[in-house]
Design a protein around this motif. Structure first.
Motif, mmCIF file in Angstrom:
data_model
loop_
_atom_site.group_PDB
_atom_site.id
_atom_site.type_symbol
_atom_site.label_atom_id
_atom_site.label_comp_id
_atom_site.label_asym_id
_atom_site.label_seq_id
_atom_site.Cartn_x
_atom_site.Cartn_y
_atom_site.Cartn_z
ATOM 1 N N GLU A 261 42.380 22.631 41.875
ATOM 2 C CA GLU A 261 43.524 23.147 41.098
ATOM 3 C C GLU A 261 43.814 24.597 41.425
ATOM 4 O O GLU A 261 44.821 25.152 40.984
ATOM 5 C CB GLU A 261 43.251 22.989 39.605
ATOM 6 C CG GLU A 261 43.605 21.606 39.108
ATOM 7 C CD GLU A 261 43.347 21.465 37.635
ATOM 8 O OE1 GLU A 261 43.434 22.461 36.900
ATOM 9 O OE2 GLU A 261 43.026 20.331 37.232
ATOM 10 N N ASN A 262 42.895 25.224 42.164
ATOM 11 C CA ASN A 262 43.152 26.606 42.582
ATOM 12 C C ASN A 262 44.292 26.575 43.593
ATOM 13 O O ASN A 262 44.245 25.851 44.586
ATOM 14 C CB ASN A 262 41.886 27.199 43.213
ATOM 15 C CG ASN A 262 42.015 28.695 43.428
ATOM 16 O OD1 ASN A 262 43.101 29.195 43.737
ATOM 17 N ND2 ASN A 262 40.908 29.403 43.270
ATOM 18 N N VAL B 220 45.099 28.468 45.820
ATOM 19 C CA VAL B 220 44.698 28.858 47.181
ATOM 20 C C VAL B 220 44.265 27.619 47.981
ATOM 21 O O VAL B 220 44.637 27.463 49.152
ATOM 22 C CB VAL B 220 43.573 29.920 47.131
ATOM 23 C CG1 VAL B 220 42.972 30.159 48.499
ATOM 24 C CG2 VAL B 220 44.123 31.216 46.551
ATOM 25 N N LEU C 142 38.836 34.188 47.922
ATOM 26 C CA LEU C 142 39.887 34.763 47.067
ATOM 27 C C LEU C 142 39.272 35.859 46.211
ATOM 28 O O LEU C 142 38.281 35.613 45.519
ATOM 29 C CB LEU C 142 40.475 33.666 46.156
ATOM 30 C CG LEU C 142 41.322 34.163 44.964
ATOM 31 C CD1 LEU C 142 42.590 34.866 45.430
ATOM 32 C CD2 LEU C 142 41.670 33.007 44.030
ATOM 33 N N LYS D 62 40.208 37.566 43.109
ATOM 34 C CA LYS D 62 41.188 37.403 42.029
ATOM 35 C C LYS D 62 41.182 38.660 41.163
ATOM 36 O O LYS D 62 40.488 38.751 40.154
ATOM 37 C CB LYS D 62 40.846 36.147 41.215
ATOM 38 C CG LYS D 62 41.909 35.730 40.237
ATOM 39 C CD LYS D 62 43.166 35.235 40.901
ATOM 40 C CE LYS D 62 44.412 35.605 40.176
ATOM 41 N NZ LYS D 62 45.645 35.429 40.932
ATOM 42 N N PRO E 57 45.209 39.502 36.582
ATOM 43 C CA PRO E 57 45.073 38.636 35.408
ATOM 44 C C PRO E 57 46.069 37.475 35.480
ATOM 45 O O PRO E 57 47.203 37.657 35.937
ATOM 46 C CB PRO E 57 45.392 39.567 34.245
ATOM 47 C CG PRO E 57 46.117 40.734 34.827
ATOM 48 C CD PRO E 57 45.684 40.851 36.253
ATOM 49 N N GLY F 16 53.053 38.336 38.403
ATOM 50 C CA GLY F 16 53.112 37.485 39.588
ATOM 51 C C GLY F 16 51.737 37.166 40.138
ATOM 52 O O GLY F 16 51.519 37.175 41.354
ATOM 53 N N LYS G 148 47.489 36.302 27.329
ATOM 54 C CA LYS G 148 48.093 35.419 28.328
ATOM 55 C C LYS G 148 49.403 34.818 27.808
ATOM 56 O O LYS G 148 49.468 34.398 26.652
ATOM 57 C CB LYS G 148 47.093 34.292 28.633
ATOM 58 C CG LYS G 148 47.562 33.340 29.697
ATOM 59 C CD LYS G 148 46.540 32.264 30.005
ATOM 60 C CE LYS G 148 47.238 31.251 30.913
ATOM 61 N NZ LYS G 148 46.472 30.125 31.316
ATOM 62 N N VAL G 149 50.398 34.792 28.665
ATOM 63 C CA VAL G 149 51.628 34.042 28.366
ATOM 64 C C VAL G 149 51.865 33.124 29.564
ATOM 65 O O VAL G 149 51.943 33.597 30.703
ATOM 66 C CB VAL G 149 52.841 34.988 28.172
ATOM 67 C CG1 VAL G 149 54.143 34.196 28.131
ATOM 68 C CG2 VAL G 149 52.711 35.800 26.891
HETATM 69 N N1 LIG Z 1 44.657 31.461 42.378
HETATM 70 C C1 LIG Z 1 45.337 31.373 41.238
HETATM 71 N N2 LIG Z 1 45.832 32.473 40.665
HETATM 72 C C2 LIG Z 1 46.531 32.405 39.496
HETATM 73 N N3 LIG Z 1 46.763 31.267 38.820
HETATM 74 C C3 LIG Z 1 46.273 30.125 39.353
HETATM 75 C C4 LIG Z 1 45.554 30.144 40.578
HETATM 76 N N4 LIG Z 1 45.238 28.866 40.876
HETATM 77 C C5 LIG Z 1 45.722 28.102 39.889
HETATM 78 N N5 LIG Z 1 46.330 28.855 38.954
HETATM 79 C C6 LIG Z 1 46.945 28.337 37.710
HETATM 80 O O1 LIG Z 1 48.310 28.664 37.741
HETATM 81 C C7 LIG Z 1 48.780 29.005 36.455
HETATM 82 C C8 LIG Z 1 49.345 30.406 36.548
HETATM 83 O O2 LIG Z 1 49.961 30.677 35.360
HETATM 84 P P1 LIG Z 1 51.249 31.558 35.259
HETATM 85 O O3 LIG Z 1 51.571 31.612 33.821
HETATM 86 O O4 LIG Z 1 52.290 31.087 36.212
HETATM 87 O O5 LIG Z 1 50.632 32.944 35.737
HETATM 88 P P2 LIG Z 1 51.313 34.142 36.474
HETATM 89 O O6 LIG Z 1 52.619 34.327 35.769
HETATM 90 O O7 LIG Z 1 50.395 35.268 36.204
HETATM 91 O O8 LIG Z 1 51.459 33.761 37.880
HETATM 92 C C9 LIG Z 1 47.590 28.910 35.518
HETATM 93 O O9 LIG Z 1 47.627 27.664 34.888
HETATM 94 C C10 LIG Z 1 46.399 28.992 36.456
HETATM 95 O O10 LIG Z 1 45.269 28.294 35.982
#
Ligand SMILES: Nc1ncnc2c1ncn2[C@@H]1O[C@H](COP(=O)(O)OP(=O)(O)O)[C@@H](O)[C@H]1O
Ligand SMILES: N[C@@H](CCOP(=O)(O)O)C(=O)O
Length: 309
Positions: free
Chosen positions: A62-63, A65, A86, A88, A91, A97, A181-182
């Protein structure tokens, strides 16, 4: 080994919902973004590190990457076994983004490692697709600035996805992430399906005027037009303390203030170092909700994704 850094970005920049984005980096030289490194290996592996590693999905597949690696191999029609790492640092669900940082760093790193089989436009198309998997719909306003740098306007016409817009050299972007978190997908789902004619006219005038002011280098006009009639009225309820922060920004003398992406990060634009510092101090004291939050004074990051090693 290839190591790519991809910077934080401000989706929408208030005035251009889904079509305007800005890459930013702290003025103190620290790196606010994710890094992905790739090296040759006999089979695929992915290691996660960094301050926000514990917030990544538990299932490695689910990552994003991992998904970028898989999709990149499919796009070039070749399985490329690599060891990926990665870092990370961003946040998740922050409005900075974060997912775009991972997507951009991963795809640029793979493309560099494989001697650039994909063009800039092909890469950006893939980046939009991967971002769309996460937020529920394709929007380029994070991936484009994160990849290409600066202030980017999405065109999606004539084979052009995004083009740069001139920014203002003396603008400082004070970024405050409160530590909560949003979800972008949820913050998109609460927006209306339709808007009134008055709102459409105001949106068109603000965005067209802002782009005009950038090209003619009228900073005060540009800042005045940074108004969000599309998302901010509906999203502020997700952001504790946003209304007070907006009022404080006005009192302190910021030129503009808005939600970064879908929040909860807030940005304030200042044209003097002293004002930016006062804004940063206020936000540190009043907008942060816990010790995961932070405030950075940034400038536009005109370089975008880049090699660190
Ligand atoms: N490498 C990653 N970095 C960030 N989010 C990830 C990653 N891999 C999977 N995800 C998932 O993608 C979603 C990102 O959430 P989102 O609200 O779009 O965050 P952002 O606005 O910070 O990009 C989350 O559910 C998170 O678990
Ligand atoms: N245009 C998007 C931007 C989302 O940015 P993120 O940093 O919150 O992922 C939106 O406003 O939904």
């Amino acid at each position: 080994m290839v190591k790519i850094y991809a910077p934080a970005s401000i989706g929408n920049v208030s005035v251009g919902f889904d079509v305007l984005g800005a890459a930013v980096s702290p003025v103190d030289g620290s790196l606010l973004g994710d890094c992905v490194s790739v090296e040759a290996a006999s089979q695929f592996s992915l290691v996660n590190e960094g301050r926000f590693v514990s917030k990544l999905p538990h299932d490695p597949k689910e990552n994003i990457v991992y998904q970028c690696w898989e999709r990149f191999c499919e796009a070039i029609g070749k399985n490329v076994p690599v060891a990926m790492k990665l870092e990370k640092n961003m946040p998740i669900g922050s409005g900075l983004g974060s997912s775009a940082c991972s997507v951009v760093a991963a795809l640029v790193a793979m493309n560099e490692f494989c001697n650039k089989p994909l063009s800039e436009t092909e890469l950006l198309t893939l980046m939009g697709e991967m971002e769309g998997r996460i937020s529920g719909s394709v929007h380029y306003d994070n991936v484009a600035p994160c990849f290409l740098g600066g202030l980017q306007l999405m065109l999606e016409e004539n084979g052009i996805i995004s083009q740069g817009v001139p920014g203002f050299d003396d603008w400082l972007w004070v970024m405050a992430y409160p530590g909560i978190k949003v979800s972008t997908a949820e913050a998109r789902a609460i927006l209306p399906a339709q808007y009134r004619k008055e709102e459409c006219i105001a949106h068109g005038r603000n965005l067209a005027g802002f782009i005009h002011a950038c090209h003619t280098q009228q900073p005060l006009l540009a800042a005045k037009l940074m108004r969000d009639v599309i998302a901010e009225p509906y999203r502020t309820k997700l952001l504790p303390g946003f209304a007070d922060a907006r009022k404080a920004a006005q009192d302190i003398g910021a030129l503009a203030c808005g939600i970064s992406g879908s929040g909860p990060t807030l940005f304030a634009v200042c044209d003097k170092g002293e004002t930016a510092q006062r804004m940063a101090d206020w936000l540190s004291q009043h907008y942060l909700q816990n010790d995961e939050g932070f405030v950075h004074i940034c400038r536009l990051d005109t370089a975008g994704a880049r090699k660190l090693g």
